[in-house]
Design an enzyme around this catalytic site. Structure first.
Site, PDB file in Angstrom:
ATOM      1  N   LYS A  90       0.865  -1.189   0.000  1.00  0.00           N
ATOM      2  CA  LYS A  90       0.000   0.000   0.000  1.00  0.00           C
ATOM      3  C   LYS A  90       0.890   1.223   0.000  1.00  0.00           C
ATOM      4  CE  LYS A  90      -4.027   1.957   0.462  1.00  0.00           C
ATOM      5  NZ  LYS A  90      -3.672   2.601  -0.813  1.00  0.00           N
ATOM      6  N   GLN A 111       7.185   3.714   4.062  1.00  0.00           N
ATOM      7  CA  GLN A 111       5.772   3.317   4.084  1.00  0.00           C
ATOM      8  C   GLN A 111       5.549   2.027   4.888  1.00  0.00           C
ATOM      9  OE1 GLN A 111       3.739   5.378   1.665  1.00  0.00           O
ATOM     10  NE2 GLN A 111       2.120   4.757   3.051  1.00  0.00           N
ATOM     11  N   LYS A 114       5.304   3.157   8.512  1.00  0.00           N
ATOM     12  CA  LYS A 114       4.136   4.019   8.689  1.00  0.00           C
ATOM     13  C   LYS A 114       2.862   3.173   8.682  1.00  0.00           C
ATOM     14  CE  LYS A 114       3.811   7.587   6.030  1.00  0.00           C
ATOM     15  NZ  LYS A 114       3.486   8.454   4.881  1.00  0.00           N
ATOM     16  N   LYS A 126       5.368   1.758  -3.011  1.00  0.00           N
ATOM     17  CA  LYS A 126       5.255   3.131  -3.542  1.00  0.00           C
ATOM     18  C   LYS A 126       5.471   3.060  -5.047  1.00  0.00           C
ATOM     19  CE  LYS A 126       4.736   7.507  -2.361  1.00  0.00           C
ATOM     20  NZ  LYS A 126       3.874   8.077  -1.321  1.00  0.00           N
ATOM     21  N   GLY A 165      -3.054   8.151  -4.154  1.00  0.00           N
ATOM     22  CA  GLY A 165      -2.477   9.408  -4.641  1.00  0.00           C
ATOM     23  C   GLY A 165      -1.202   9.779  -3.912  1.00  0.00           C
ATOM     24  N   ASP A 166      -0.511  10.749  -4.438  1.00  0.00           N
ATOM     25  CA  ASP A 166       0.650  11.374  -3.787  1.00  0.00           C
ATOM     26  C   ASP A 166       0.880  12.669  -4.560  1.00  0.00           C
ATOM     27  OD1 ASP A 166       2.832  11.212  -1.783  1.00  0.00           O
ATOM     28  OD2 ASP A 166       4.143  11.214  -3.513  1.00  0.00           O
ATOM     29  N   THR A 209      -4.984  13.321   5.820  1.00  0.00           N
ATOM     30  CA  THR A 209      -3.579  13.477   6.198  1.00  0.00           C
ATOM     31  C   THR A 209      -3.383  14.759   7.010  1.00  0.00           C
ATOM     32  OG1 THR A 209      -2.983  12.306   4.192  1.00  0.00           O
ATOM     33  CG2 THR A 209      -1.214  13.440   5.328  1.00  0.00           C
ATOM     34  N   ASN A 240      -2.607  19.236  -0.860  1.00  0.00           N
ATOM     35  CA  ASN A 240      -3.630  18.526  -0.105  1.00  0.00           C
ATOM     36  C   ASN A 240      -3.327  18.490   1.394  1.00  0.00           C
ATOM     37  OD1 ASN A 240      -4.237  15.447   0.962  1.00  0.00           O
ATOM     38  ND2 ASN A 240      -5.985  16.435   0.006  1.00  0.00           N
ATOM     39  N   SER A 376      -7.045   5.499   3.987  1.00  0.00           N
ATOM     40  CA  SER A 376      -7.064   4.653   2.794  1.00  0.00           C
ATOM     41  C   SER A 376      -7.413   3.218   3.171  1.00  0.00           C
ATOM     42  CB  SER A 376      -5.700   4.665   2.111  1.00  0.00           C
ATOM     43  OG  SER A 376      -5.547   5.849   1.360  1.00  0.00           O
TER      44      SER A 376
HETATM   45  P1  NDP Z   1       0.452  18.136  -3.374  1.00  0.00           P
HETATM   46  O1  NDP Z   1       0.987  17.848  -4.704  1.00  0.00           O
HETATM   47  O2  NDP Z   1      -1.015  18.309  -3.180  1.00  0.00           O
HETATM   48  O3  NDP Z   1       1.154  19.422  -2.741  1.00  0.00           O
HETATM   49  C1  NDP Z   1       2.520  19.528  -2.615  1.00  0.00           C
HETATM   50  C2  NDP Z   1       2.856  20.938  -2.187  1.00  0.00           C
HETATM   51  O4  NDP Z   1       4.251  21.055  -1.968  1.00  0.00           O
HETATM   52  C3  NDP Z   1       2.505  21.973  -3.243  1.00  0.00           C
HETATM   53  O5  NDP Z   1       2.187  23.186  -2.600  1.00  0.00           O
HETATM   54  C4  NDP Z   1       3.821  22.093  -4.023  1.00  0.00           C
HETATM   55  O6  NDP Z   1       3.966  23.310  -4.706  1.00  0.00           O
HETATM   56  C5  NDP Z   1       4.816  21.993  -2.895  1.00  0.00           C
HETATM   57  N1  NDP Z   1       6.097  21.462  -3.397  1.00  0.00           N
HETATM   58  C6  NDP Z   1       6.306  20.340  -4.119  1.00  0.00           C
HETATM   59  N2  NDP Z   1       7.614  20.188  -4.411  1.00  0.00           N
HETATM   60  C7  NDP Z   1       8.230  21.250  -3.860  1.00  0.00           C
HETATM   61  C8  NDP Z   1       9.567  21.683  -3.816  1.00  0.00           C
HETATM   62  N3  NDP Z   1      10.546  20.974  -4.388  1.00  0.00           N
HETATM   63  N4  NDP Z   1       9.845  22.838  -3.134  1.00  0.00           N
HETATM   64  C9  NDP Z   1       8.857  23.552  -2.527  1.00  0.00           C
HETATM   65  N5  NDP Z   1       7.566  23.198  -2.558  1.00  0.00           N
HETATM   66  C10 NDP Z   1       7.265  22.071  -3.202  1.00  0.00           C
HETATM   67  O7  NDP Z   1       1.002  16.960  -2.433  1.00  0.00           O
HETATM   68  P2  NDP Z   1       0.456  16.497  -1.029  1.00  0.00           P
HETATM   69  O8  NDP Z   1       0.009  17.666  -0.229  1.00  0.00           O
HETATM   70  O9  NDP Z   1      -0.455  15.369  -1.227  1.00  0.00           O
HETATM   71  O10 NDP Z   1       1.796  15.871  -0.389  1.00  0.00           O
HETATM   72  C11 NDP Z   1       2.751  16.688   0.281  1.00  0.00           C
HETATM   73  C12 NDP Z   1       3.698  15.789   1.034  1.00  0.00           C
HETATM   74  O11 NDP Z   1       2.973  14.967   1.946  1.00  0.00           O
HETATM   75  C13 NDP Z   1       4.506  14.800   0.182  1.00  0.00           C
HETATM   76  O12 NDP Z   1       5.760  14.585   0.792  1.00  0.00           O
HETATM   77  C14 NDP Z   1       3.687  13.526   0.264  1.00  0.00           C
HETATM   78  O13 NDP Z   1       4.470  12.376   0.016  1.00  0.00           O
HETATM   79  C15 NDP Z   1       3.248  13.599   1.703  1.00  0.00           C
HETATM   80  N6  NDP Z   1       2.066  12.821   2.036  1.00  0.00           N
HETATM   81  C16 NDP Z   1       0.880  13.022   1.399  1.00  0.00           C
HETATM   82  C17 NDP Z   1      -0.228  12.293   1.763  1.00  0.00           C
HETATM   83  C18 NDP Z   1      -1.578  12.559   1.196  1.00  0.00           C
HETATM   84  O14 NDP Z   1      -2.527  11.926   1.639  1.00  0.00           O
HETATM   85  N7  NDP Z   1      -1.721  13.474   0.253  1.00  0.00           N
HETATM   86  C19 NDP Z   1      -0.135  11.205   2.774  1.00  0.00           C
HETATM   87  C20 NDP Z   1       1.139  11.154   3.426  1.00  0.00           C
HETATM   88  C21 NDP Z   1       2.200  11.903   3.043  1.00  0.00           C
HETATM   89  P3  NDP Z   1       3.611  23.384  -6.274  1.00  0.00           P
HETATM   90  O15 NDP Z   1       2.122  23.349  -6.346  1.00  0.00           O
HETATM   91  O16 NDP Z   1       4.217  24.659  -6.718  1.00  0.00           O
HETATM   92  O17 NDP Z   1       4.271  22.171  -6.889  1.00  0.00           O
END
Ligand code: NDP
Length: 444
Positions: A90, A111, A114, A126, A165-166, A209, A240, A376
Site C-alpha cells: 500500500k 511506508q 508508517k 510506492k 495518490g501522492d 492526512t 492537499n 485509505s
Molecule cells: P500536493 O501535490 O497536493 O502538494 C505539494 C505541495 O508542496 C505543493 O504546494 C507544491 O507546490 C509543494 N512542493 C512540491 N515540491 C516542492 C519543492 N521541491 N519545493 C517547494 N515546494 C514544493 O502533495 P500532497 O500535499 O499530497 O503531499 C505533500 C507531502 O505529503 C509529500 O511529501 C507527500 O508524500 C506527503 N504525504 C501526502 C499524503 C496525502 O494523503 N496526500 C499522505 C502522506 C504523506 P507546487 O504546487 O508549486 O508544486
C-alpha cells in the site's frame, strides 16, 4: 562492527546512486539500535535487516503517450513493492519530474513502518513516474494515466497491491487510472484508494492526512502539558496535506500564518484565509501570488523562507528535505516548541538532530502523516464491505487511530530508554510488528 552499521554500509554500497534511500535507511536503522542490539543474534541469523532493506520487487516500465500536438512522449514508470508481511502493498503514486528509483524506494521503505504504525493490515510500497502533470491538458493527463495503467495493472489488485495518490496524483489522475484498470481487468474492486465518492471513495480521505497531522500534534502537545489553542503555526506547502492541516489547526484554535509552493511563500499575520487558499489552489490551480493579490494582509516572497517566521509549531507539508539545518536553527532561535512532519521526510537528518537536542518536540512523518494511509485502509474496508461510512464515522476512527499512534510510539520509546524520542519510538513500534510477522512467516 555492529549489525546496524554493517547494514547501513551495505545499503550505501549497493545503492550508491540513491541518496534519499540511503538517508531513509540510515535514519530508520540508527533509531532501531536499541531493539536490534537486544535481539542481535536472532536478527543476524534470520537476516532480518538485510531482508527489510531489500524490496520484494522493483518494477520499472516504459510509459508512452501521445501529446496534444500528436508527438509521442515517453516517461518511466515505477512500482516498488517493498514488504507485504502484514498486508497487501500500500502506497501512493508520485508524478513529478524529480521522481527516480531512489526516491520511490525511500518512500516505499518509510511506508512499511508508517503502515504498520496505523495498526491496520497494510504492507509497504510506492510508485510513480517522472511525468510532470503541470501544464498538461486533461486529455494528455488521461493518455498518460491510461498508458501507465496498461503496464501497472499486471502487478496490482485489491488483495495484492493497492496504490493511492501522492504528489501530482489527485482525484483526476486516480479516476483515469482506476477506469483503465477496470477496463483492462473487467473487475470492479477496491484496487485504488483516494477514489471519487461516486465510485467507492471514502468520505474524509481528502482531509485525512492534514487532519490526522493535527490530531497527532495536538495529542503530543497535550501529553507534554501544552495547549495547541492560541499557538502560532507555520505551514509549508499549499497542496492537499497543507490545506487540511491549516484547516484543522485553525479549527483547534491555532493561527496559521504561512503557506508556500514551489515558487514562493506567503506570510499572512492575520491568519491564512482558508476559503481563499482553497479557491486559489483547489479550484483555480493557481500560484500563491494569486492568494496575495486577493488578501491585503498577506506578504508574498519568492523562493524559500517559511521557517524564518516566528512560530510555536512548524508543520512542513510540502516535500522531502525542505527543512534544513539553518531552518532548524531559525526555528529554535524563534522559540519553536514542536515540529510535526506532514510531508514525507521533509526534515534533513542534521536538522532533526538539532531540533531534538534543542528540546523541540519532533513528530516524524511516518507517524504524523499516517492519517492518509490509515483512512485509505478504511476506504479498503468500506470497499470490501460494499458500504460507505459517514464523514463523522471515518473522522472519529481517524482521530482514534492518530491518538493511538502517538501513545504506541511514546510507549515504544520509553520501553527502550528513549523517552521523548518520537523518531525512535515510531520506527521501533512500526518495525517490531513487521519483524514479528516476517519471522512467523519464515524465509520468503
Ligand atoms: P500536493 O501535490 O497536493 O502538494 C505539494 C505541495 O508542496 C505543493 O504546494 C507544491 O507546490 C509543494 N512542493 C512540491 N515540491 C516542492 C519543492 N521541491 N519545493 C517547494 N515546494 C514544493 O502533495 P500532497 O500535499 O499530497 O503531499 C505533500 C507531502 O505529503 C509529500 O511529501 C507527500 O508524500 C506527503 N504525504 C501526502 C499524503 C496525502 O494523503 N496526500 C499522505 C502522506 C504523506 P507546487 O504546487 O508549486 O508544486
Amino acid at each position: 562492527m555492529g549489525y546496524v552499521d554493517e547494514i547501513i554500509e551495505l545499503t550505501a554500497k549497493k545503492n550508491a546512486d540513491q541518496p534519499e534511500f540511503i538517508q531513509a535507511v540510515t535514519e530508520v536503522l540508527e533509531s532501531l539500535r536499541p531493539v536490534v542490539d537486544a535481539n542481535e543474534e536472532l536478527y543476524r541469523r534470520e537476516a532480518v535487516l538485510e531482508r527489510i532493506v531489500e524490496p520484494d520487487r522493483q518494477i520499472l516500465f516504459r510509459v508512452p503517450w501521445v501529446d496534444d500536438k500528436g508527438q509521442v512522449q515517453v516517461n518511466r514508470g515505477y512500482r516498488v513493492q517493498f514488504n507485504n508481511s502484514i498486508g497487501p502493498y500500500k502506497g501512493g503514486i508520485r508524478l513529478h519530474p524529480s521522481v527516480n528509483l531512489g526516491i520511490i524506494k525511500f518512500l516505499g521503505f518509510e511506508q512499511i513502518f508508517k503502515n504498520s504504525l496505523t495498526s491496520l493490515p497494510i504492507g509497504g510500497g510506492k510508485g510513480g513516474s517522472d511525468f510532470d502533470p503541470k501544464g498538461k491538458s486533461d486529455r494528455e493527463i488521461m493518455a498518460f494515466c491510461q498508458s501507465f495503467m496498461n503496464e501497472l495493472y499486471k502487478y496490482i489488485g485489491a488483495d495484492t497491491d493497492v496504490p493511492a495518490g501522492d504528489i501530482g496524483t489527485g482525484a483526476r489522475e486516480i479516476g483515469y487510472m482506476f477506469g483503465q484498470y477496470k477496463k483492462i481487468r473487467g473487475v470492479y474492486e477496491g484496487v485504488f484508494t483516494g477514489k471519487g465518492l461516486s465510485y467507492g471513495g471514502s468520505l474524509a480521505r481528502k482531509e485525512a492526512t492534514g487532519f490526522g497531522l493535527l490530531y497527532l500534534t495536538n495529542e503530543m502537545l497535550k501529553c507534554n502539558g501544552i495547549e495547541l489553542a492560541g499557538k502560532t503555526v507555520c505551514i509549508s506547502g499549499s497542496g492537499n496535506v497543507a490545506i487540511y492541516a491549516a484547516q484543522k489547526a485553525t479549527e483547534l484554535g491555532a493561527k496559521v500564518v504561512t503557506v508556500s509552493d514551489s515558487t514562493g511563500w506567503v506570510y499572512d499575520p492575520e491568519g491564512i484565509d482558508l476559503a481563499l487558499l482553497k479557491e486559489v489552489k483547489e479550484v483555480k490551480r493557481a500560484r500563491l501570488t494569486e492568494y496575495a493579490a486577493n488578501r491585503p494582509s498577506a506578504q508574498y516572497h519568492e523562493g524559500r523562507g517559511v521557517w524564518t517566521i516566528k512560530c510555536d509549531v512548524a508543520l512542513p507539508c510540502a516535500t522531502q528535505n525542505e527543512l534544513l539545518l539553518d531552518d532548524a536553527k531559525a526555528l529554535v532561535a524563534n522559540g519553536c516548541i514542536a515540529v510535526a512532519e506532514g510531508a514525507n521526510m521533509p526534515t534533513t537528518l542534521d536538522a532533526t538532530e538539532y531540533l531534538k537536542t534543542n528540546g523541540v518536540l519532533f513528530a516524524p512523518g511516518k507517524a504524523a502523516n499516517a492519517g492518509g494511509v490509515a483512512t485509505s485502509a478504511l476506504e479498503m474496508s468500506q470497499n470490501s464491505e460494499r458500504l460507505s461510512w459517514s464523514f463523522e464515522e471515518v473522522d472519529s476512527k481517524l482521530q482514534t487511530i492518530m491518538v493511538n499512534i502517538f501513545h504506541n510510539l511514546d510507549a515504544a520509546a520509553k520501553k527502550y530508554g528513549k523517552e521523548g524520542d518520537y523518531v525512535a519510538g515510531a520506527n521501533i513500534a512500526g518495525f517490531e510488528k513487521v519483524v514479528d510477522a516476517m519471522l512467523a512467516q519464515g524465509v520468503c
